[in-house]
Design a protein around this motif. Structure first.
Motif, PDB file in Angstrom:
ATOM      1  N   ALA A 159       0.687  -1.009   0.093  1.00  0.00           N
ATOM      2  CA  ALA A 159      -0.113  -0.107   0.131  1.00  0.00           C
ATOM      3  C   ALA A 159       0.891   1.247  -0.081  1.00  0.00           C
ATOM      4  CB  ALA A 159      -0.860   0.017   1.426  1.00  0.00           C
ATOM      5  N   LYS A 160       2.033   1.277   0.619  1.00  0.00           N
ATOM      6  CA  LYS A 160       2.805   2.504   1.018  1.00  0.00           C
ATOM      7  C   LYS A 160       3.594   2.640  -0.248  1.00  0.00           C
ATOM      8  CE  LYS A 160       2.845   2.365   6.042  1.00  0.00           C
ATOM      9  NZ  LYS A 160       3.516   2.243   7.280  1.00  0.00           N
ATOM     10  N   SER A 161       3.864   1.643  -1.035  1.00  0.00           N
ATOM     11  CA  SER A 161       4.706   1.839  -2.078  1.00  0.00           C
ATOM     12  C   SER A 161       3.985   2.691  -3.255  1.00  0.00           C
ATOM     13  CB  SER A 161       5.252   0.667  -2.829  1.00  0.00           C
ATOM     14  OG  SER A 161       4.399  -0.201  -2.939  1.00  0.00           O
ATOM     15  N   GLU A 162       2.536   2.873  -3.034  1.00  0.00           N
ATOM     16  CA  GLU A 162       1.705   3.312  -3.973  1.00  0.00           C
ATOM     17  C   GLU A 162       1.332   4.694  -3.724  1.00  0.00           C
ATOM     18  OE1 GLU A 162       0.740   2.238  -6.762  1.00  0.00           O
ATOM     19  OE2 GLU A 162       1.522   0.126  -6.621  1.00  0.00           O
ATOM     20  N   LEU A 163       2.203   5.188  -2.448  1.00  0.00           N
ATOM     21  CA  LEU A 163       1.474   6.137  -1.890  1.00  0.00           C
ATOM     22  C   LEU A 163       2.475   7.436  -1.834  1.00  0.00           C
ATOM     23  CD1 LEU A 163      -1.018   6.501   0.160  1.00  0.00           C
ATOM     24  CD2 LEU A 163       0.619   6.068   2.099  1.00  0.00           C
ATOM     25  N   GLY A 164       2.327   8.715  -1.885  1.00  0.00           N
ATOM     26  CA  GLY A 164       3.215   9.637  -1.648  1.00  0.00           C
ATOM     27  C   GLY A 164       2.614  10.829  -0.640  1.00  0.00           C
ATOM     28  N   TYR A 165       3.330  11.274   0.381  1.00  0.00           N
ATOM     29  CA  TYR A 165       2.564  11.936   1.419  1.00  0.00           C
ATOM     30  C   TYR A 165       3.583  13.176   1.936  1.00  0.00           C
ATOM     31  CZ  TYR A 165       0.703  13.029   6.052  1.00  0.00           C
ATOM     32  OH  TYR A 165       0.256  13.636   7.078  1.00  0.00           O
ATOM     33  N   LEU A 166       2.779  14.309   1.703  1.00  0.00           N
ATOM     34  CA  LEU A 166       3.470  15.237   2.292  1.00  0.00           C
ATOM     35  C   LEU A 166       2.658  15.838   3.370  1.00  0.00           C
ATOM     36  CD1 LEU A 166       5.255  18.084   2.087  1.00  0.00           C
ATOM     37  CD2 LEU A 166       3.299  18.994   0.733  1.00  0.00           C
ATOM     38  N   PRO A 167       3.288  15.736   4.608  1.00  0.00           N
ATOM     39  CA  PRO A 167       2.540  16.008   5.883  1.00  0.00           C
ATOM     40  C   PRO A 167       2.643  17.663   5.938  1.00  0.00           C
ATOM     41  CG  PRO A 167       4.439  14.583   6.365  1.00  0.00           C
ATOM     42  CD  PRO A 167       4.509  15.155   5.002  1.00  0.00           C
ATOM     43  N   GLU A 168       1.547  18.309   7.143  1.00  0.00           N
ATOM     44  CA  GLU A 168       1.579  19.457   7.385  1.00  0.00           C
ATOM     45  C   GLU A 168       2.919  20.058   7.573  1.00  0.00           C
ATOM     46  OE1 GLU A 168      -1.037  19.007  10.581  1.00  0.00           O
ATOM     47  OE2 GLU A 168      -1.560  21.121  10.230  1.00  0.00           O
ATOM     48  N   THR A 169       3.935  19.695   8.286  1.00  0.00           N
ATOM     49  CA  THR A 169       5.341  20.028   8.253  1.00  0.00           C
ATOM     50  C   THR A 169       6.004  19.225   7.378  1.00  0.00           C
ATOM     51  OG1 THR A 169       4.694  19.887  10.628  1.00  0.00           O
ATOM     52  CG2 THR A 169       7.081  20.769  10.099  1.00  0.00           C
ATOM     53  N   PRO A 170       6.742  19.533   6.207  1.00  0.00           N
ATOM     54  CA  PRO A 170       7.335  18.715   5.478  1.00  0.00           C
ATOM     55  C   PRO A 170       8.600  17.957   6.116  1.00  0.00           C
ATOM     56  CG  PRO A 170       7.813  21.254   4.972  1.00  0.00           C
ATOM     57  CD  PRO A 170       6.648  21.071   5.870  1.00  0.00           C
ATOM     58  N   ILE A 187      -0.906  12.509  -1.553  1.00  0.00           N
ATOM     59  CA  ILE A 187      -1.648  12.773  -0.466  1.00  0.00           C
ATOM     60  C   ILE A 187      -1.035  14.116   0.002  1.00  0.00           C
ATOM     61  CG2 ILE A 187      -2.625  12.595   1.912  1.00  0.00           C
ATOM     62  CD1 ILE A 187      -3.136   9.912   1.014  1.00  0.00           C
ATOM     63  N   LEU A 188      -1.488  15.369  -0.157  1.00  0.00           N
ATOM     64  CA  LEU A 188      -0.816  16.806   0.060  1.00  0.00           C
ATOM     65  C   LEU A 188      -1.624  17.274   1.393  1.00  0.00           C
ATOM     66  CD1 LEU A 188      -0.222  17.752  -3.298  1.00  0.00           C
ATOM     67  CD2 LEU A 188       1.402  16.676  -1.789  1.00  0.00           C
ATOM     68  N   ASP A 189      -0.891  17.577   2.549  1.00  0.00           N
ATOM     69  CA  ASP A 189      -1.691  18.308   3.532  1.00  0.00           C
ATOM     70  C   ASP A 189      -1.040  19.846   3.437  1.00  0.00           C
ATOM     71  OD1 ASP A 189      -3.236  18.786   5.728  1.00  0.00           O
ATOM     72  OD2 ASP A 189      -2.127  17.269   7.021  1.00  0.00           O
ATOM     73  N   GLU A 190      -2.104  20.556   3.110  1.00  0.00           N
ATOM     74  CA  GLU A 190      -1.832  22.031   2.724  1.00  0.00           C
ATOM     75  C   GLU A 190      -0.434  22.251   2.092  1.00  0.00           C
ATOM     76  OE1 GLU A 190      -2.331  24.004   6.609  1.00  0.00           O
ATOM     77  OE2 GLU A 190      -4.130  23.031   6.888  1.00  0.00           O
ATOM     78  N   PRO A 191      -0.422  21.854   0.896  1.00  0.00           N
ATOM     79  CA  PRO A 191       0.739  21.980  -0.049  1.00  0.00           C
ATOM     80  C   PRO A 191       1.393  23.456  -0.311  1.00  0.00           C
ATOM     81  CG  PRO A 191      -1.117  21.200  -1.304  1.00  0.00           C
ATOM     82  CD  PRO A 191      -1.694  21.351   0.087  1.00  0.00           C
ATOM     83  N   THR A 192       0.330  24.416  -0.099  1.00  0.00           N
ATOM     84  CA  THR A 192       0.384  25.755  -0.628  1.00  0.00           C
ATOM     85  C   THR A 192       0.933  26.674   0.424  1.00  0.00           C
ATOM     86  OG1 THR A 192      -1.736  26.394  -0.812  1.00  0.00           O
ATOM     87  CG2 THR A 192      -0.600  25.722  -2.884  1.00  0.00           C
ATOM     88  N   VAL A 193       0.787  26.175   1.733  1.00  0.00           N
ATOM     89  CA  VAL A 193       1.187  27.229   3.026  1.00  0.00           C
ATOM     90  C   VAL A 193       2.694  27.538   2.532  1.00  0.00           C
ATOM     91  CG1 VAL A 193       1.812  26.982   5.238  1.00  0.00           C
ATOM     92  CG2 VAL A 193      -0.364  25.976   4.499  1.00  0.00           C
ATOM     93  N   GLY A 194       2.803  28.778   2.968  1.00  0.00           N
ATOM     94  CA  GLY A 194       4.054  29.544   2.917  1.00  0.00           C
ATOM     95  C   GLY A 194       4.825  29.920   1.605  1.00  0.00           C
ATOM     96  N   LEU A 195       3.927  29.364   0.540  1.00  0.00           N
ATOM     97  CA  LEU A 195       4.490  29.888  -0.869  1.00  0.00           C
ATOM     98  C   LEU A 195       4.135  31.369  -1.457  1.00  0.00           C
ATOM     99  CD1 LEU A 195       3.801  26.575  -2.554  1.00  0.00           C
ATOM    100  CD2 LEU A 195       5.900  27.203  -1.269  1.00  0.00           C
ATOM    101  N   ASP A 196       4.842  31.961  -2.283  1.00  0.00           N
ATOM    102  CA  ASP A 196       4.394  33.020  -2.703  1.00  0.00           C
ATOM    103  C   ASP A 196       3.485  32.980  -3.866  1.00  0.00           C
ATOM    104  OD1 ASP A 196       5.767  32.690  -5.309  1.00  0.00           O
ATOM    105  OD2 ASP A 196       7.718  33.302  -4.381  1.00  0.00           O
ATOM    106  N   PRO A 197       2.614  34.026  -4.410  1.00  0.00           N
ATOM    107  CA  PRO A 197       1.687  33.748  -5.457  1.00  0.00           C
ATOM    108  C   PRO A 197       1.972  33.160  -6.505  1.00  0.00           C
ATOM    109  CG  PRO A 197       1.465  36.175  -4.333  1.00  0.00           C
ATOM    110  CD  PRO A 197       2.854  35.311  -3.993  1.00  0.00           C
ATOM    111  N   ILE A 198       3.412  33.311  -7.128  1.00  0.00           N
ATOM    112  CA  ILE A 198       3.699  32.608  -8.323  1.00  0.00           C
ATOM    113  C   ILE A 198       3.867  31.186  -7.972  1.00  0.00           C
ATOM    114  CG2 ILE A 198       5.623  32.614  -9.912  1.00  0.00           C
ATOM    115  CD1 ILE A 198       5.992  35.579  -9.148  1.00  0.00           C
ATOM    116  N   GLN A 199       4.511  31.005  -6.946  1.00  0.00           N
ATOM    117  CA  GLN A 199       4.777  29.571  -6.693  1.00  0.00           C
ATOM    118  C   GLN A 199       3.657  28.821  -6.340  1.00  0.00           C
ATOM    119  OE1 GLN A 199       7.060  30.361  -3.150  1.00  0.00           O
ATOM    120  NE2 GLN A 199       9.296  29.756  -4.412  1.00  0.00           N
ATOM    121  N   ILE A 200       2.383  29.432  -5.800  1.00  0.00           N
ATOM    122  CA  ILE A 200       1.089  28.931  -5.401  1.00  0.00           C
ATOM    123  C   ILE A 200       0.656  28.371  -6.834  1.00  0.00           C
ATOM    124  CG2 ILE A 200      -1.269  29.224  -4.838  1.00  0.00           C
ATOM    125  CD1 ILE A 200      -0.084  30.837  -2.574  1.00  0.00           C
ATOM    126  N   ARG A 201       0.841  29.215  -7.855  1.00  0.00           N
ATOM    127  CA  ARG A 201       0.199  29.068  -9.309  1.00  0.00           C
ATOM    128  C   ARG A 201       0.945  27.823  -9.838  1.00  0.00           C
ATOM    129  NH1 ARG A 201      -0.850  34.083 -13.169  1.00  0.00           N
ATOM    130  NH2 ARG A 201      -1.244  32.513 -14.523  1.00  0.00           N
TER     131      ARG A 201
END
Lengths: 345, 250
Positions: free
Chosen positions: A78-89, A161-175
């Motif tokens: 299961a985990k080899s099919e999984l990529g996870y970004l927690p709240e704190t990288p 699975i991405l937990d709040e991936p755009t936190v802390g990014l500038d607007p260009i990075q967010i796009r």
């Protein structure tokens, strides 16, 4: 492109922390090629759900299957099919970007001769190629976040699975990150949790709102947009008719007079009264000069659902005349039954 | 997988000044002791000539040197092991390991192996010093090997306790202090046993250093080896279970 494999299947998931129910009876499915937005106020159980999905927490009840593999019974598959970004990288500050991604690639069992290709690919997708030799600890928050995303996609898992991936990014990075997420949605399934509502509207195929551990809304973005747009009409007349006259038109549920000339009508979208109003205005010389279908924002729906349960609807800026929250999901036929249950409670 | 984790652990250790500082200071202290024992041997050597069964250079230098090294390892192990799990827990990097296709056993064994390799480097550097005497004299290689093995086993036991203590807490300093406390207790048990008596004999049997002393005399007993292996595996299994409990119902 899209086919119907269910990549994530969650059945009746519950998790208790002592007497507190962090999540309760949550079930949903995500298909290949789908981007699911996960919304909820703080402490609603978003992160807990994601931690369970990724095997970082064991559920109290229920089961999770990733690409058909149970996360508890067959964790490695299961985990080899999984990529996870927690709240704190989960980054090691003392390593360089390259060293770190190399470690992640090896952890995810990428063959030795494929590793550098996978790293190059992930760095290029996340815009890290220029900083490959820098220490992660010296990078800005935005770059650290990108390193976290690169880590989650390095082994091209079928579920990201991405937990709040755009936190802390500038607007260009967010796009950039948003377009990356859309791109990922092509071949992978993506679950995205966020506080930022426009992000959901611009990147996701489907929205789920979770509140106090329960799913209260599951809706595709298409249905949601349709519904957002058609519930209210803003009208202005030069010679305004009485409220009664407007209320008597079929399809008008409620009339609210904003000032002498302006009215806000709550209408039934299945029996759209717009044509009738225009005709009557011409016939009876009301002098209609403004007719705006008022789009409710996702934010309003979100506030309505999450706040009404906490009985603080007034502070949400919505008028108390707005329809009760049941209305939100009830028009879509494909929405699963548990959301209604959630709504009523 | 185990090797990947161990390599990362070692790399992080050597990327911080900590590993280098520890290696340098330990080497300095042990060299000082080595020179003291060499000096001692030189002053005692003439009197040995009168005895037929006098102790050799290996017994005078190697045995006390490795004994001292055991105490010094006891003092530095907590600093080396404190960060293994607790720092990852604190920095929330454990999620990386938990969501990778790696089992808890592999995580713990990987981390343990990383520390073992570092301990092995310390002991190897220590062993070089008596080996340098080979240029001027003969050494009892059997005794040297048995002392070397004994010290490796001792250091492995220290590391296993350290790893478990680190798995218990989310603060490296707390892990270090509790490791130090446990190791010190196991050392004191040895000292307490010298008073004699029935209960002391039992207590002293638990003492971690008591099983080390025979090896310094060249007595290589399988029961001592089994003691250390049991000791290490107990704490490794406890660590695996503790790490697993992070995910479970509290």
């Amino acid at each position: 492109m899209k086919n119907n494999d269910v990549l994530i299947s969650v059945e009746q998931l519950s998790r208790h922390y002592g007497p507190i129910n962090a999540i309760e009876d949550v079930s949903f499915e995500v298909r290949r090629g789908e981007v699911l937005g996960f919304l909820g106020p703080n402490g609603a159980g978003k992160s807990t759900t994601m931690q369970i999905l990724t095997g970082n927490l064991a559920p109290s009840l229920g089961r999770v299957r990733i690409n058909g593999f149970d996360i508890l019974d067959q964790p490695k598959q299961a985990k080899s099919e999984l990529g996870y970004l927690p709240e704190t990288p989960p980054i090691y500050r003392e390593l360089t970007v390259f060293e770190y991604l190399h470690y992640c690639a090896r952890l995810n069992k990428i063959q030795r001769n494929q590793v550098s290709k996978a790293i190059d690919n992930a760095m290029q997708r996340c815009g890290l190629t220029d900083v490959r030799k820098r220490l992660i600890g010296n990078l800005s928050k935005g770059y650290q976040q990108r390193v976290g995303i690169a880590q989650a996609i390095i082994h091209s898992p079928s579920v990201v699975i991405l937990d709040e991936p755009t936190v802390g990014l500038d607007p260009i990075q967010i796009r950039e990150i948003r377009s990356l997420i859309r791109e990922l949605g092509g071949e992978h399934s993506v679950i995205l949790s966020t506080h930022i509502l426009p992000e959901v509207q611009s990147t996701c195929d489907r929205v789920q709102i979770i509140n106090q551990g329960k799913l209260v809304l599951t809706e595709s973005i298409g249905d949601l947009n349709e519904q957002l747009q058609s519930e209210y009409l803003l009208l202005s007349f030069k010679q305004a008719p009485g409220i009664r006259a407007l209320e008597s038109i079929g399809g008008v549920l409620q009339v609210e007079q904003k000032n002498k000339e302006q009215f806000r009508l709550h209408i039934n979208p299945e029996n759209d009264p717009t044509d009738k109003i225009v005709n009557m205005s011409v016939g009876q010389n009301w002098g209609l000069y403004e007719l705006t279908p008022e789009r409710r924002s996702l934010e309003e729906i979100f506030m309505e659902i999450t706040c009404s349960e906490q009985k603080i609807i007034d502070s949400s800026g919505l008028n108390s005349e707005t329809q009760p929250q049941l209305d939100v999901g009830s028009q879509s036929q494909d929405s699963p039954p548990q959301e209604h249950k959630g709504n009523e409670q | 997988m185990i090797f990947t984790i161990a390599a990362r652990e070692l790399r992080s250790l050597f990327l911080s000044p900590l590993a280098w500082v520890i290696l340098a200071i330990v080497q300095f202290i042990l060299t000082y002791f080595f020179l003291i024992y060499v000096e001692q041997f030189i002053t005692l050597q003439p009197s040995f000539a009168q005895y037929t069964n006098a102790p050799g250079v290996t017994e005078i230098i190697v045995a006390p040197l490795f004994d001292t090294a055991g105490i010094i390892l006891l003092l530095i192990t907590p600093i080396l092991t404190m960060r293994l799990v607790s720092e990852e827990r604190r920095n929330r990097t454990l999620a990386l390991l938990f969501s990778a296709p790696v089992s808890m056993t592999e995580i713990i064994l990987g981390k343990y192996l990383g520390i073992l390799v570092f301990n092995f480097i310390i002991i190897l550097l220590l062993t070089m010093m008596p080996l340098s005497l080979l240029s001027g004299t003969n050494l009892d290689m059997g005794l040297l090997m048995s002392s070397f093995l004994g010290l490796v086993l001792l250091a492995s036991s220290f590391a296993a306790i350290g790893l478990y203590m680190s798995a218990l807490s989310s603060q490296p300093t707390i892990a270090a202090i509790s490791t130090f406390g446990v190791l010190l207790l196991l050392w004191i048990l040895d000292a307490a046993s010298t008073t004699g008596g029935e209960s002391e004999r039992v207590i002293s049997y638990i003492s971690i250093l008591r099983h080390f002393q025979p090896m310094l005399k060249g007595v290589f007993s399988s029961s001592d080896i089994i003691y250390y292996l049991l000791f290490v595996s107990t704490f490794l299994i406890l660590s695996i279970r503790r790490l697993d409990a992070d995910r479970l119902q509290h």
